[in-house]
Motif scaffolding. Structure first.
Motif, mmCIF file in Angstrom:
data_model
loop_
_atom_site.group_PDB
_atom_site.id
_atom_site.type_symbol
_atom_site.label_atom_id
_atom_site.label_comp_id
_atom_site.label_asym_id
_atom_site.label_seq_id
_atom_site.Cartn_x
_atom_site.Cartn_y
_atom_site.Cartn_z
ATOM 1 N N LYS A 234 0.835 -1.210 0.000
ATOM 2 C CA LYS A 234 0.000 0.000 0.000
ATOM 3 C C LYS A 234 0.864 1.251 0.000
ATOM 4 O O LYS A 234 0.585 2.208 -0.745
ATOM 5 C CB LYS A 234 -0.913 -0.006 1.236
ATOM 6 C CG LYS A 234 -1.654 1.301 1.470
ATOM 7 C CD LYS A 234 -2.498 1.255 2.735
ATOM 8 C CE LYS A 234 -1.660 1.268 3.994
ATOM 9 N NZ LYS A 234 -2.506 1.390 5.207
ATOM 10 N N ASP A 238 0.930 3.871 -3.021
ATOM 11 C CA ASP A 238 0.541 5.260 -2.772
ATOM 12 C C ASP A 238 1.592 6.220 -3.290
ATOM 13 O O ASP A 238 1.276 7.239 -3.923
ATOM 14 C CB ASP A 238 0.320 5.464 -1.269
ATOM 15 C CG ASP A 238 -0.071 6.890 -0.930
ATOM 16 O OD1 ASP A 238 -1.200 7.294 -1.264
ATOM 17 O OD2 ASP A 238 0.763 7.610 -0.335
ATOM 18 N N ASP A 243 -3.790 3.016 -6.890
ATOM 19 C CA ASP A 243 -4.775 2.605 -5.892
ATOM 20 C C ASP A 243 -4.547 1.125 -5.573
ATOM 21 O O ASP A 243 -4.808 0.253 -6.408
ATOM 22 C CB ASP A 243 -6.192 2.829 -6.420
ATOM 23 C CG ASP A 243 -7.273 2.476 -5.405
ATOM 24 O OD1 ASP A 243 -6.945 1.880 -4.363
ATOM 25 O OD2 ASP A 243 -8.450 2.798 -5.658
ATOM 26 N N ASP A 419 -9.052 7.996 4.628
ATOM 27 C CA ASP A 419 -9.663 6.672 4.519
ATOM 28 C C ASP A 419 -8.586 5.595 4.594
ATOM 29 O O ASP A 419 -7.845 5.372 3.641
ATOM 30 C CB ASP A 419 -10.434 6.585 3.200
ATOM 31 C CG ASP A 419 -11.065 5.222 2.968
ATOM 32 O OD1 ASP A 419 -11.066 4.390 3.904
ATOM 33 O OD2 ASP A 419 -11.555 4.989 1.845
ATOM 34 N N SER A 420 -8.516 4.899 5.718
ATOM 35 C CA SER A 420 -7.507 3.837 5.895
ATOM 36 C C SER A 420 -8.039 2.460 5.544
ATOM 37 O O SER A 420 -7.307 1.472 5.677
ATOM 38 C CB SER A 420 -7.003 3.838 7.345
ATOM 39 O OG SER A 420 -7.988 3.339 8.230
ATOM 40 N N GLY A 422 -10.095 1.858 2.536
ATOM 41 C CA GLY A 422 -10.445 1.702 1.129
ATOM 42 C C GLY A 422 -11.936 1.711 0.873
ATOM 43 O O GLY A 422 -12.407 1.105 -0.101
ATOM 44 N N TYR A 424 -13.776 4.384 0.131
ATOM 45 C CA TYR A 424 -14.062 5.292 -0.979
ATOM 46 C C TYR A 424 -13.147 4.953 -2.154
ATOM 47 O O TYR A 424 -11.969 5.291 -2.171
ATOM 48 C CB TYR A 424 -13.866 6.748 -0.533
ATOM 49 C CG TYR A 424 -14.838 7.159 0.547
ATOM 50 C CD1 TYR A 424 -16.138 7.538 0.241
ATOM 51 C CD2 TYR A 424 -14.452 7.168 1.890
ATOM 52 C CE1 TYR A 424 -17.040 7.918 1.233
ATOM 53 C CE2 TYR A 424 -15.338 7.545 2.893
ATOM 54 C CZ TYR A 424 -16.631 7.912 2.551
ATOM 55 O OH TYR A 424 -17.510 8.281 3.542
ATOM 56 N N ARG A 425 -13.692 4.281 -3.140
ATOM 57 C CA ARG A 425 -12.899 3.858 -4.283
ATOM 58 C C ARG A 425 -12.821 4.940 -5.370
ATOM 59 O O ARG A 425 -11.908 4.932 -6.184
ATOM 60 C CB ARG A 425 -13.492 2.576 -4.884
ATOM 61 C CG ARG A 425 -13.509 1.368 -3.936
ATOM 62 C CD ARG A 425 -12.100 0.975 -3.499
ATOM 63 N NE ARG A 425 -12.100 -0.187 -2.634
ATOM 64 C CZ ARG A 425 -11.984 -1.432 -3.051
ATOM 65 N NH1 ARG A 425 -11.860 -1.679 -4.353
ATOM 66 N NH2 ARG A 425 -11.989 -2.439 -2.211
ATOM 67 N N LYS A 433 -6.475 8.814 0.725
ATOM 68 C CA LYS A 433 -6.338 7.392 1.023
ATOM 69 C C LYS A 433 -5.123 7.156 1.904
ATOM 70 O O LYS A 433 -4.051 7.664 1.637
ATOM 71 C CB LYS A 433 -6.243 6.597 -0.278
ATOM 72 C CG LYS A 433 -7.535 6.685 -1.094
ATOM 73 C CD LYS A 433 -7.485 5.880 -2.356
ATOM 74 C CE LYS A 433 -8.827 5.999 -3.109
ATOM 75 N NZ LYS A 433 -8.828 5.230 -4.363
#
Length: 434
Positions: A234, A238, A243, A419-420, A422, A424-425, A433
């Motif tokens: 991740k 990032d 994503d 958002d940790s 995921g 909200y895609r 994110k």
């Protein structure tokens, strides 16, 4: 002696004692009561004992009605450990946390064992279910159980059978999860199989208590290592502007050779954050260094700080400092749709934010008031999640993705969301994110 005890267990005439009426002990006690066994639940928490005897549950996924049915069927809870003498089976379901040096803390297991030792008698089976390192049953329980002159395998029987509870998992219950059982002697194993055979659909016998102990560690270290891998992936993704959740979803279409694990703010629950350290500590006794396992532990333990770093950057990008900001932490249980706070990474995120000078609040429909915890304290109650409330905070930090949250409302009204999980895609100006 073994034949007589096995007969009592098979005929459901045995008295079952469950020591530790928490997330593991309580479902097990209810299962035995449901089957018609007389069950004595032991706990050191007098308030919990009083609630259970009054038919009040303190675990969200176990209802008051479940407790009342068990009470009517013969469940009785007590703080009086002298009543261990009444039980034919004594099942230890107590915590095995880590101390401040990240070393095994067996004080609950040892203290509980010593509390029943004066009342042990011939014709009993003692089973440890707490997660621990290989050798605990032989090194810690065996000498205490035999201190009064009882011989294990002849007078009294010693078993290790690791718990496999998954709170909130609607697909599996206590009796449908296969039960690994190891005995100190072959006769102990036969007694152990009889102890669980009526209550559990499938028994998985193994050759020793050490095998059973290491089985439990492998199960959870497998998850911890793979979560550590995807958490590290991740961070890399990032930095590259990719994503990671899209990557995982795409990889998961491969029908073989890949199992999807998802990143988050850190590890939670009683087992997965703790089990790797139990094995690494014990391995040092044999001159071994479990570098791969320890590295995954380091990655996972760093995730709360990673999330806080994302919060800091999100605020900076909006010309705000972390110190003095009002932050709403969304979800503080260790995983979605449960009230279980054990080792929740959300709590560490809250502590780091508070230490940096932020004003921290939380919203969690499963945790209305921040509970008493061994190492953490917040004098807080859950904030009602309304558009006005969401808009009033400088940032919303999503740490546990409960299904009850109105995520679209939060997205619409939050100034910024870190958002940790995921959730909200779709990219948006107010979504960061982490």
């Amino acid at each position: 002696m073994a034949t007589q005890l096995i007969g009592l267990l098979e005929d459901r005439r045995a008295v079952i004692g469950v020591l530790g009426m928490g997330y593991v002990g309580q479902p097990l006690a209810l299962r035995y009561a449901e089957l018609g066994y007389k069950v004595i639940g032991f706990d050191i928490d007098a308030e919990k004992v009083a609630d259970l005897n009054a038919g009040r549950s303190h675990i969200e996924h176990i209802s008051d009605a479940d407790i009342r049915r068990a009470n009517a069927a013969g469940l009785e809870c007590t703080t009086d450990f002298s009543r261990a003498a009444e039980a034919d089976a004594l099942i230890l379901c107590v915590p095995t946390p880590l101390n401040k040096y990240r070393e095994p803390d067996l004080s609950y297991v040892i203290n509980t064992t010593e509390s029943i030792v004066p009342y042990l008698r011939a014709g009993q089976v003692v089973s440890l279910e707490s997660t621990t390192y290989p050798g605990t049953t032989e090194e810690e329980l065996l000498p205490r159980v035999t201190a009064g002159g009882l011989t294990v395998g002849q007078d009294i029987f010693l078993v290790y059978s690791p718990e496999r509870e998954d709170p909130g998992n609607a697909h599996f219950t206590t009796h449908t999860i296969p039960k690994v059982v190891g005995g100190h002697t072959p006769v102990c194993l036969e007694v152990g199989k009889a102890l669980y055979r009526k209550a559990i659909d499938q028994i998985v016998p193994v050759s020793s208590t050490k095998v059973a102990e290491l089985t439990k560690l492998l199960e959870n270290i497998h998850r911890a290592v793979n979560i550590g891998l995807v958490n590290e992936m991740k961070i890399v993704a990032d930095r590259m502007g990719i994503d990671i959740f899209e990557v995982i979803d795409a990889a998961a279409t491969k029908p073989f050779g890949f199992t999807a694990y998802y990143p988050g703010p850190g590890l939670g629950g009683h087992c997965i954050p703790i089990d790797p350290f139990y094995l690494t500590w014990k391995a040092r006794e044999y001159g071994l260094h479990t570098r791969f396992i320890e590295l995954s532990g380091e990655v996972n333990r760093a995730m709360p700080e990673y999330v806080v770093g994302k919060v800091t950057k999100a605020l900076n990008d909006r010309f705000k400092s972390l110190k003095g900001s009002r932050l709403l932490v969304l979800g503080i249980a260790y995983k979605k749709n449960v009230d279980d706070m054990r080792e929740s990474p959300a709590v560490e995120v809250m502590e780091l934010l508070r230490a940096a000078g932020a004003e921290v609040a939380y919203s969690d429909p499963h945790v209305p008031v921040f509970p008493k915890m061994r190492e953490h304290h917040f004098d807080l109650a859950s904030v009602a999640l309304t558009p006005q409330a969401v808009a009033s905070y400088d940032a919303v930090v999503l740490t546990t993705d409960h299904a009850k949250f109105d995520y679209e409302m939060v997205r619409t009204h939050a100034q910024v969301i870190i958002d940790s999980r995921g959730v909200y895609r779709t990219a948006a100006d107010n979504i960061v994110k982490a």
